[in-house]
Design an enzyme around this catalytic site. Structure first.
Site, mmCIF file in Angstrom:
data_model
loop_
_atom_site.group_PDB
_atom_site.id
_atom_site.type_symbol
_atom_site.label_atom_id
_atom_site.label_comp_id
_atom_site.label_asym_id
_atom_site.label_seq_id
_atom_site.Cartn_x
_atom_site.Cartn_y
_atom_site.Cartn_z
ATOM 1 N N CYS A 1 13.623 -35.515 -26.218
ATOM 2 C CA CYS A 1 12.786 -35.580 -25.015
ATOM 3 C C CYS A 1 12.785 -36.974 -24.389
ATOM 4 C CB CYS A 1 11.362 -35.167 -25.386
ATOM 5 S SG CYS A 1 10.190 -35.355 -24.027
ATOM 6 N N CYS B 1 9.540 -36.712 -29.850
ATOM 7 C CA CYS B 1 10.607 -35.734 -30.078
ATOM 8 C C CYS B 1 11.964 -36.360 -29.721
ATOM 9 C CB CYS B 1 10.371 -34.482 -29.247
ATOM 10 S SG CYS B 1 8.801 -33.689 -29.640
ATOM 11 N N SER C 1 5.733 -25.043 -28.710
ATOM 12 C CA SER C 1 7.108 -25.538 -28.682
ATOM 13 C C SER C 1 7.638 -25.501 -30.106
ATOM 14 C CB SER C 1 7.143 -26.971 -28.140
ATOM 15 O OG SER C 1 6.874 -26.965 -26.765
ATOM 16 N N LEU C 2 8.264 -24.397 -30.471
ATOM 17 C CA LEU C 2 8.694 -24.226 -31.859
ATOM 18 C C LEU C 2 10.059 -24.888 -32.098
ATOM 19 C CD1 LEU C 2 7.605 -22.861 -34.440
ATOM 20 C CD2 LEU C 2 9.087 -20.929 -33.915
ATOM 21 N N HIS C 3 11.025 -24.492 -31.324
ATOM 22 C CA HIS C 3 12.359 -25.107 -31.279
ATOM 23 C C HIS C 3 13.215 -24.974 -32.537
ATOM 24 C CE1 HIS C 3 10.600 -26.536 -27.688
ATOM 25 N NE2 HIS C 3 10.318 -27.769 -28.033
ATOM 26 N N GLU D 1 0.824 -1.238 0.000
ATOM 27 C CA GLU D 1 0.000 0.000 0.000
ATOM 28 C C GLU D 1 0.844 1.269 0.000
ATOM 29 O OE1 GLU D 1 -1.596 -1.681 3.596
ATOM 30 O OE2 GLU D 1 -1.183 -3.195 2.065
ATOM 31 N N SER E 1 0.800 -26.038 -23.417
ATOM 32 C CA SER E 1 2.008 -26.072 -24.232
ATOM 33 C C SER E 1 1.869 -27.203 -25.243
ATOM 34 C CB SER E 1 3.222 -26.320 -23.339
ATOM 35 O OG SER E 1 4.371 -26.543 -24.125
ATOM 36 N N GLY F 1 3.627 -35.700 -21.825
ATOM 37 C CA GLY F 1 2.531 -35.860 -22.780
ATOM 38 C C GLY F 1 2.263 -34.637 -23.627
ATOM 39 N N GLU F 2 1.503 -34.851 -24.687
ATOM 40 C CA GLU F 2 1.108 -33.751 -25.578
ATOM 41 C C GLU F 2 -0.360 -33.434 -25.263
ATOM 42 O OE1 GLU F 2 2.108 -31.449 -27.804
ATOM 43 O OE2 GLU F 2 -0.025 -31.034 -27.988
ATOM 44 N N ASN G 1 18.518 -29.633 -21.761
ATOM 45 C CA ASN G 1 18.994 -30.281 -20.543
ATOM 46 C C ASN G 1 19.456 -31.702 -20.904
ATOM 47 O OD1 ASN G 1 19.472 -30.644 -17.848
ATOM 48 N ND2 ASN G 1 17.333 -30.857 -17.252
ATOM 49 N N CYS H 1 4.164 -40.282 -24.347
ATOM 50 C CA CYS H 1 3.779 -39.347 -25.420
ATOM 51 C C CYS H 1 3.981 -40.017 -26.765
ATOM 52 C CB CYS H 1 4.647 -38.090 -25.319
ATOM 53 S SG CYS H 1 4.148 -36.791 -26.469
ATOM 54 N N CYS I 1 3.394 -27.430 -12.955
ATOM 55 C CA CYS I 1 3.611 -28.027 -14.268
ATOM 56 C C CYS I 1 2.939 -29.409 -14.252
ATOM 57 C CB CYS I 1 5.115 -28.132 -14.505
ATOM 58 S SG CYS I 1 5.525 -28.833 -16.080
ATOM 59 N N CYS J 1 11.394 -32.563 -18.390
ATOM 60 C CA CYS J 1 10.298 -33.471 -18.650
ATOM 61 C C CYS J 1 10.729 -34.940 -18.775
ATOM 62 C CB CYS J 1 9.702 -32.909 -19.928
ATOM 63 S SG CYS J 1 8.595 -33.857 -20.841
HETATM 64 N N1 SAH Z 1 4.175 -31.922 -25.237
HETATM 65 C C1 SAH Z 1 4.131 -30.551 -24.939
HETATM 66 C C2 SAH Z 1 4.238 -30.248 -23.465
HETATM 67 C C3 SAH Z 1 5.147 -31.111 -22.688
HETATM 68 S S1 SAH Z 1 6.871 -31.034 -23.105
HETATM 69 C C4 SAH Z 1 5.198 -29.798 -25.701
HETATM 70 O O1 SAH Z 1 6.060 -30.422 -26.299
HETATM 71 O O2 SAH Z 1 5.094 -28.578 -25.720
HETATM 72 C C5 SAH Z 1 7.287 -29.673 -22.097
HETATM 73 C C6 SAH Z 1 8.568 -28.929 -22.485
HETATM 74 O O3 SAH Z 1 9.688 -29.687 -22.057
HETATM 75 C C7 SAH Z 1 8.711 -28.674 -23.970
HETATM 76 O O4 SAH Z 1 8.833 -27.309 -24.255
HETATM 77 C C8 SAH Z 1 9.984 -29.414 -24.287
HETATM 78 O O5 SAH Z 1 10.674 -28.770 -25.255
HETATM 79 C C9 SAH Z 1 10.722 -29.452 -22.973
HETATM 80 N N2 SAH Z 1 11.758 -30.472 -22.942
HETATM 81 C C10 SAH Z 1 11.676 -31.767 -23.303
HETATM 82 N N3 SAH Z 1 12.878 -32.371 -23.187
HETATM 83 C C11 SAH Z 1 13.737 -31.428 -22.746
HETATM 84 C C12 SAH Z 1 15.141 -31.427 -22.431
HETATM 85 N N4 SAH Z 1 15.869 -32.525 -22.538
HETATM 86 N N5 SAH Z 1 15.683 -30.266 -22.007
HETATM 87 C C13 SAH Z 1 14.940 -29.146 -21.881
HETATM 88 N N6 SAH Z 1 13.630 -29.081 -22.157
HETATM 89 C C14 SAH Z 1 13.034 -30.215 -22.590
HETATM 90 FE FE1 SF4 Z 2 5.865 -35.264 -26.266
HETATM 91 FE FE2 SF4 Z 2 6.376 -32.690 -25.630
HETATM 92 FE FE3 SF4 Z 2 8.206 -34.638 -25.153
HETATM 93 FE FE4 SF4 Z 2 7.683 -33.898 -27.659
HETATM 94 S S1 SF4 Z 2 8.577 -32.613 -26.032
HETATM 95 S S2 SF4 Z 2 7.840 -36.023 -26.937
HETATM 96 S S3 SF4 Z 2 5.501 -33.478 -27.552
HETATM 97 S S4 SF4 Z 2 6.207 -34.455 -24.202
#
Ligand code: SAH
Ligand code: SF4
Length: 314
Positions: A87, A84, A185-187, A60, A162, A130-131, A261, A80, A73, A304
């Site tokens: 992942c 990817c 998640s464009l990457h 305040e 996401s 998961g997605e 990571n 999944c 999260c 993840c």
């Molecule tokens: N399936 C969805 C949401 C879960 S993944 C997606 O792909 O968006 C969640 C996040 O964790 C994503 O942005 C992914 O890029 C990230 N992720 C997965 N493996 C990773 C790693 N080894 N190091 C850093 N981020 C990671």
């Molecule tokens: Fe599934 Fe997201 Fe991992 Fe890709 S990054 S495998 S969409 S959990």
């Protein structure tokens, strides 16, 4: 309640389970993040993470104080299907979709375990295992229950989905006008690299995602978040940064750079801090808001799928 008739008890147990999750492992990070491994009724496991962030607020008298802000999260599937290549969740393949109840229960457990008061608002990101858009109906039902006043009363505006970019589902979600936030998640900025990282890109390429995002109804005060996982020598150069600026032209966006990571057996490497900062500066210089996600809970295998993987290797 031993005095209830046997069939009523059976009916209640079958249709109104109250213990649908069981905590089987908890890891606490030095930065305050806590990672939970939950076992579901069928013995499968998923992870949820509580991320603790400090938020600056004014009291305040106008003095700046720091208050704790919680972000949960949450997982949407056991495993999944997207596969990817960077992942760990993908390595275990796909087991099943979570039910709406299992999605909601993760939020309830995290609140309860951490004694978070009823009225304290938290943010939810569907960024666990998961997605989310591949489990569309259950996810939407879960989000609605979490948002309802007689549910958990956490507004859809505080919930972020996401997705790895299922363009058709992004469009469908947009039409529902739920008020949820979107993170993509464009990457990668070219389809060749993106298809290497996210095989599904062959079906839903970068342009199709950008088109879907442009149609998505966004709160005027909010932005669409683009997650960009930075991998050493793959996508950490200024040429990629420049392409990203061009791709996002016309979208009210915010870019979140994530350090890759590493884990055992992966061919990819963590980028240098210097390259991350150069990438960020380039985007900011071009007027694209860009932050670097400081790896919360690196010491607790927070990327993840990493806790689950550790447990199953024991
Ligand atoms: N399936 C969805 C949401 C879960 S993944 C997606 O792909 O968006 C969640 C996040 O964790 C994503 O942005 C992914 O890029 C990230 N992720 C997965 N493996 C990773 C790693 N080894 N190091 C850093 N981020 C990671
Ligand atoms: Fe599934 Fe997201 Fe991992 Fe890709 S990054 S495998 S969409 S959990």
């Amino acid at each position: 309640m031993k005095n209830l008739p046997k069939d009523l008890k059976e009916n209640l147990t079958k249709n109104f389970p109250i213990d649908i999750l069981k905590i089987i492992k908890v890891e606490q990070s030095t930065d305050g993040s806590i990672k939970y491994l939950f076992m579901l009724k069928d013995g499968t496991t998923v992870e949820s993470v509580l991320l603790l962030m400090k938020e600056k607020q004014k009291d305040e008298d106008g003095n700046i104080t720091k208050s704790e802000k919680y972000t949960f999260c949450i997982s949407s599937q056991v495993g999944c299907k997207v596969g990817c290549t960077f992942c760990l969740t993908a390595k275990g393949g796909f087991t099943r979709d979570l039910t709406a109840g299992e999605i909601v229960a993760q939020v309830m457990y995290l609140k309860k375990e951490n004694n978070i008061p009823e009225n304290k608002s938290v943010n939810i990101v569907y960024m666990g295992m998961g997605e989310p858009l591949d489990n569309y109906d259950n996810l939407i039902q879960g989000i609605k229950i979490i948002a309802q006043e007689d549910g958990l009363s956490i507004s859809t505006r505080r919930q972020t989905i996401s997705t790895s970019g299922i363009s058709s589902k992004i469009e469908k979600l947009g039409k529902e006008n739920l008020g949820v936030q979107l993170a993509i998640s464009l990457h990668a900025v070219d389809d060749e690299l993106r298809s290497e990282l996210i095989p599904m890109n062959k079906a839903y390429n970068i342009q199709s995602i950008i088109d879907a995002v442009k149609k998505f109804p966004i709160d005027v005060r909010k932005k669409v978040m683009f997650e960009y996982l930075v991998i050493k020598d793959k996508n950490d150069d200024i040429k990629s940064a420049d392409k990203l600026v061009k791709l996002l032209n016309g979208i009210n966006s915010k870019v979140n750079l994530i350090y890759f990571n590493p884990y055992e057996g992966t061919p990819y490497q963590r980028p240098s801090r210097n390259n991350m900062i150069k990438f960020q500066d380039y985007l900011n210089g071009k007027g694209v808001l860009c932050t670097i996600r400081e790896s919360k809970g690196l010491d607790i295998s927070a990327a993840c799928g990493q806790l689950k993987e550790k447990e199953s290797n024991k």
